[in-house]
Design a protein around this motif. Sequence first.
Motif, PDB file in Angstrom:
ATOM      1  N   GLU A 180      -1.103  -9.934 -13.253  1.00 38.19           N
ATOM      2  CA  GLU A 180      -1.935  -8.741 -13.255  1.00 38.19           C
ATOM      3  C   GLU A 180      -1.689  -7.976 -11.957  1.00 38.19           C
ATOM      4  OE1 GLU A 180      -6.298  -8.723 -14.619  1.00 38.19           O
ATOM      5  OE2 GLU A 180      -6.408  -8.937 -12.445  1.00 38.19           O
ATOM      6  N   LEU A 181      -1.598  -6.649 -12.060  1.00 42.60           N
ATOM      7  CA  LEU A 181      -1.544  -5.785 -10.889  1.00 42.60           C
ATOM      8  C   LEU A 181      -2.938  -5.210 -10.690  1.00 42.60           C
ATOM      9  CD1 LEU A 181      -0.005  -4.184  -8.678  1.00 42.60           C
ATOM     10  CD2 LEU A 181       0.357  -2.410 -10.404  1.00 42.60           C
ATOM     11  N   GLN A 182      -3.526  -5.457  -9.520  1.00 45.70           N
ATOM     12  CA  GLN A 182      -4.834  -4.914  -9.193  1.00 45.70           C
ATOM     13  C   GLN A 182      -4.655  -3.778  -8.196  1.00 45.70           C
ATOM     14  OE1 GLN A 182      -7.138  -8.194  -7.690  1.00 45.70           O
ATOM     15  NE2 GLN A 182      -7.354  -9.122  -9.710  1.00 45.70           N
ATOM     16  N   VAL A 183      -5.421  -2.720  -8.378  1.00 38.76           N
ATOM     17  CA  VAL A 183      -5.391  -1.572  -7.471  1.00 38.76           C
ATOM     18  C   VAL A 183      -6.777  -1.457  -6.837  1.00 38.76           C
ATOM     19  CG1 VAL A 183      -4.925   0.894  -7.256  1.00 38.76           C
ATOM     20  CG2 VAL A 183      -3.738  -0.435  -9.016  1.00 38.76           C
ATOM     21  N   TRP A 184      -6.813  -1.401  -5.498  1.00 38.10           N
ATOM     22  CA  TRP A 184      -8.054  -1.348  -4.731  1.00 38.10           C
ATOM     23  C   TRP A 184      -8.042  -0.125  -3.828  1.00 38.10           C
ATOM     24  CZ3 TRP A 184     -11.516  -5.627  -4.871  1.00 38.10           C
ATOM     25  CH2 TRP A 184     -11.063  -6.717  -5.604  1.00 38.10           C
ATOM     26  N   ASN A 185      -9.217   0.419  -3.517  1.00 37.25           N
ATOM     27  CA  ASN A 185      -9.283   1.464  -2.508  1.00 37.25           C
ATOM     28  C   ASN A 185      -9.546   0.807  -1.152  1.00 37.25           C
ATOM     29  OD1 ASN A 185     -12.076   1.028  -2.212  1.00 37.25           O
ATOM     30  ND2 ASN A 185     -12.629   2.795  -3.462  1.00 37.25           N
ATOM     31  N   TRP A 186      -9.582   1.606  -0.089  1.00 41.43           N
ATOM     32  CA  TRP A 186      -9.723   1.062   1.258  1.00 41.43           C
ATOM     33  C   TRP A 186     -11.144   0.630   1.572  1.00 41.43           C
ATOM     34  CZ3 TRP A 186      -5.805  -0.579   4.032  1.00 41.43           C
ATOM     35  CH2 TRP A 186      -4.538  -0.127   3.689  1.00 41.43           C
ATOM     36  N   ASP A 187     -12.083   0.879   0.669  1.00 42.16           N
ATOM     37  CA  ASP A 187     -13.441   0.369   0.821  1.00 42.16           C
ATOM     38  C   ASP A 187     -13.603  -0.984   0.144  1.00 42.16           C
ATOM     39  OD1 ASP A 187     -14.367   2.583   2.275  1.00 42.16           O
ATOM     40  OD2 ASP A 187     -14.693   3.722   0.419  1.00 42.16           O
TER      41      ASP A 187
ATOM     42  N   THR B 251       0.835  -1.197   0.000  1.00 37.72           N
ATOM     43  CA  THR B 251       0.000   0.000   0.000  1.00 37.72           C
ATOM     44  C   THR B 251       0.871   1.248   0.000  1.00 37.72           C
ATOM     45  OG1 THR B 251      -1.720   1.221   1.165  1.00 37.72           O
ATOM     46  CG2 THR B 251      -0.169  -0.014   2.517  1.00 37.72           C
ATOM     47  N   ASN B 252       0.317   2.310  -0.529  1.00 36.49           N
ATOM     48  CA  ASN B 252       0.982   3.608  -0.438  1.00 36.49           C
ATOM     49  C   ASN B 252       0.163   4.533   0.465  1.00 36.49           C
ATOM     50  OD1 ASN B 252      -1.209   4.264  -2.020  1.00 36.49           O
ATOM     51  ND2 ASN B 252      -0.045   5.240  -3.638  1.00 36.49           N
ATOM     52  N   GLY B 253      -0.772   3.982   1.211  1.00 33.80           N
ATOM     53  CA  GLY B 253      -1.629   4.764   2.099  1.00 33.80           C
ATOM     54  C   GLY B 253      -2.951   5.127   1.469  1.00 33.80           C
ATOM     55  N   LYS B 254      -2.947   5.386   0.164  1.00 30.89           N
ATOM     56  CA  LYS B 254      -4.179   5.739  -0.539  1.00 30.89           C
ATOM     57  C   LYS B 254      -4.811   4.522  -1.207  1.00 30.89           C
ATOM     58  CE  LYS B 254      -6.102   9.013  -3.830  1.00 30.89           C
ATOM     59  NZ  LYS B 254      -5.851  10.111  -4.755  1.00 30.89           N
ATOM     60  N   TYR B 255      -3.977   3.642  -1.792  1.00 31.06           N
ATOM     61  CA  TYR B 255      -4.458   2.471  -2.504  1.00 31.06           C
ATOM     62  C   TYR B 255      -3.756   1.209  -2.012  1.00 31.06           C
ATOM     63  CZ  TYR B 255      -6.332   5.849  -5.832  1.00 31.06           C
ATOM     64  OH  TYR B 255      -7.005   6.891  -6.405  1.00 31.06           O
ATOM     65  N   ILE B 256      -4.382   0.078  -2.293  1.00 28.09           N
ATOM     66  CA  ILE B 256      -3.808  -1.232  -2.014  1.00 28.09           C
ATOM     67  C   ILE B 256      -3.451  -1.856  -3.360  1.00 28.09           C
ATOM     68  CG2 ILE B 256      -4.218  -3.508  -1.013  1.00 28.09           C
ATOM     69  CD1 ILE B 256      -6.463  -2.068   0.668  1.00 28.09           C
ATOM     70  N   TYR B 257      -2.222  -2.334  -3.493  1.00 20.68           N
ATOM     71  CA  TYR B 257      -1.729  -2.945  -4.733  1.00 20.68           C
ATOM     72  C   TYR B 257      -1.546  -4.438  -4.506  1.00 20.68           C
ATOM     73  CZ  TYR B 257      -0.800   1.863  -6.008  1.00 20.68           C
ATOM     74  OH  TYR B 257      -0.929   3.197  -6.286  1.00 20.68           O
ATOM     75  N   VAL B 258      -2.134  -5.239  -5.412  1.00 13.16           N
ATOM     76  CA  VAL B 258      -2.072  -6.689  -5.276  1.00 13.16           C
ATOM     77  C   VAL B 258      -1.648  -7.300  -6.610  1.00 13.16           C
ATOM     78  CG1 VAL B 258      -3.370  -8.754  -4.669  1.00 13.16           C
ATOM     79  CG2 VAL B 258      -3.967  -6.586  -3.611  1.00 13.16           C
ATOM     80  N   MET B 259      -0.641  -8.179  -6.586  1.00  9.19           N
ATOM     81  CA  MET B 259      -0.229  -8.922  -7.767  1.00  9.19           C
ATOM     82  C   MET B 259      -0.955 -10.256  -7.764  1.00  9.19           C
ATOM     83  SD  MET B 259       2.003  -7.517  -9.810  1.00  9.19           S
ATOM     84  CE  MET B 259       3.204  -6.300  -9.335  1.00  9.19           C
ATOM     85  N   CYS B 260      -1.475 -10.645  -8.905  1.00  9.87           N
ATOM     86  CA  CYS B 260      -2.150 -11.940  -8.963  1.00  9.87           C
ATOM     87  C   CYS B 260      -2.065 -12.527 -10.364  1.00  9.87           C
ATOM     88  CB  CYS B 260      -3.603 -11.807  -8.536  1.00  9.87           C
ATOM     89  SG  CYS B 260      -4.673 -11.039  -9.747  1.00  9.87           S
ATOM     90  N   LYS B 261      -2.297 -13.818 -10.419  1.00  7.99           N
ATOM     91  CA  LYS B 261      -2.479 -14.524 -11.682  1.00  7.99           C
ATOM     92  C   LYS B 261      -3.989 -14.633 -11.837  1.00  7.99           C
ATOM     93  CE  LYS B 261      -1.083 -17.692 -14.838  1.00  7.99           C
ATOM     94  NZ  LYS B 261      -0.034 -17.700 -15.774  1.00  7.99           N
TER      95      LYS B 261
ATOM     96  N   LYS C 112       6.931   7.624  -7.032  1.00 10.72           N
ATOM     97  CA  LYS C 112       5.874   7.254  -7.985  1.00 10.72           C
ATOM     98  C   LYS C 112       6.294   6.058  -8.839  1.00 10.72           C
ATOM     99  CE  LYS C 112       3.211  10.788  -6.948  1.00 10.72           C
ATOM    100  NZ  LYS C 112       2.526  10.641  -5.721  1.00 10.72           N
ATOM    101  N   LYS C 113       6.856   5.036  -8.163  1.00  9.44           N
ATOM    102  CA  LYS C 113       7.380   3.853  -8.850  1.00  9.44           C
ATOM    103  C   LYS C 113       6.984   2.582  -8.121  1.00  9.44           C
ATOM    104  CE  LYS C 113      10.075   6.223 -11.723  1.00  9.44           C
ATOM    105  NZ  LYS C 113       9.786   6.319 -13.127  1.00  9.44           N
ATOM    106  N   ILE C 114       6.968   1.499  -8.877  1.00  9.82           N
ATOM    107  CA  ILE C 114       6.894   0.148  -8.325  1.00  9.82           C
ATOM    108  C   ILE C 114       8.235  -0.502  -8.630  1.00  9.82           C
ATOM    109  CG2 ILE C 114       5.835  -2.125  -8.569  1.00  9.82           C
ATOM    110  CD1 ILE C 114       3.235  -0.686  -9.269  1.00  9.82           C
ATOM    111  N   TYR C 115       8.843  -1.087  -7.612  1.00  8.69           N
ATOM    112  CA  TYR C 115      10.113  -1.795  -7.759  1.00  8.69           C
ATOM    113  C   TYR C 115       9.829  -3.274  -7.540  1.00  8.69           C
ATOM    114  CZ  TYR C 115      12.013   2.872  -7.239  1.00  8.69           C
ATOM    115  OH  TYR C 115      12.299   4.205  -7.412  1.00  8.69           O
ATOM    116  N   ALA C 116      10.318  -4.116  -8.449  1.00  6.01           N
ATOM    117  CA  ALA C 116       9.973  -5.533  -8.378  1.00  6.01           C
ATOM    118  C   ALA C 116      11.119  -6.408  -8.854  1.00  6.01           C
ATOM    119  CB  ALA C 116       8.737  -5.800  -9.231  1.00  6.01           C
TER     120      ALA C 116
END
Length: 86
Positions: free
Chosen positions: A35-42, A14-24, A65-69
């Motif tokens: 796939e990278l999914q972006v979710w809000n806190w709701d 998370t970056n505090g505003k969004y939740i980032y999830v990697m999935c197949k 403003k980056k994702i490191y992987a």
Amino acid sequence: MQDRVIYYHIPPRTNGKYIYVMCKNSTQAENRIQELQVWNWDGEPIARYDMDRKLTLFTVSDKEKKIYAVDGDTEDVIYVYDLPVP
């Protein structure tokens, strides 16, 4: 989505505003890497992005403003992506 298999194999970040999830997220007939999914806190999905490789670990830098992987199949490489902020 009934015939899809969604496999979350990396802990979310998370970056505090969004939740980032990697999935197949695919059917057996599809050959999607990841796939990278972006979710809000709701718990509402905000965006989805197809990734170009199978990432095994990642972190989010809101400041940069980056994702490191990293990819478990490739040694000594850190992949850097622009953070998709919807």
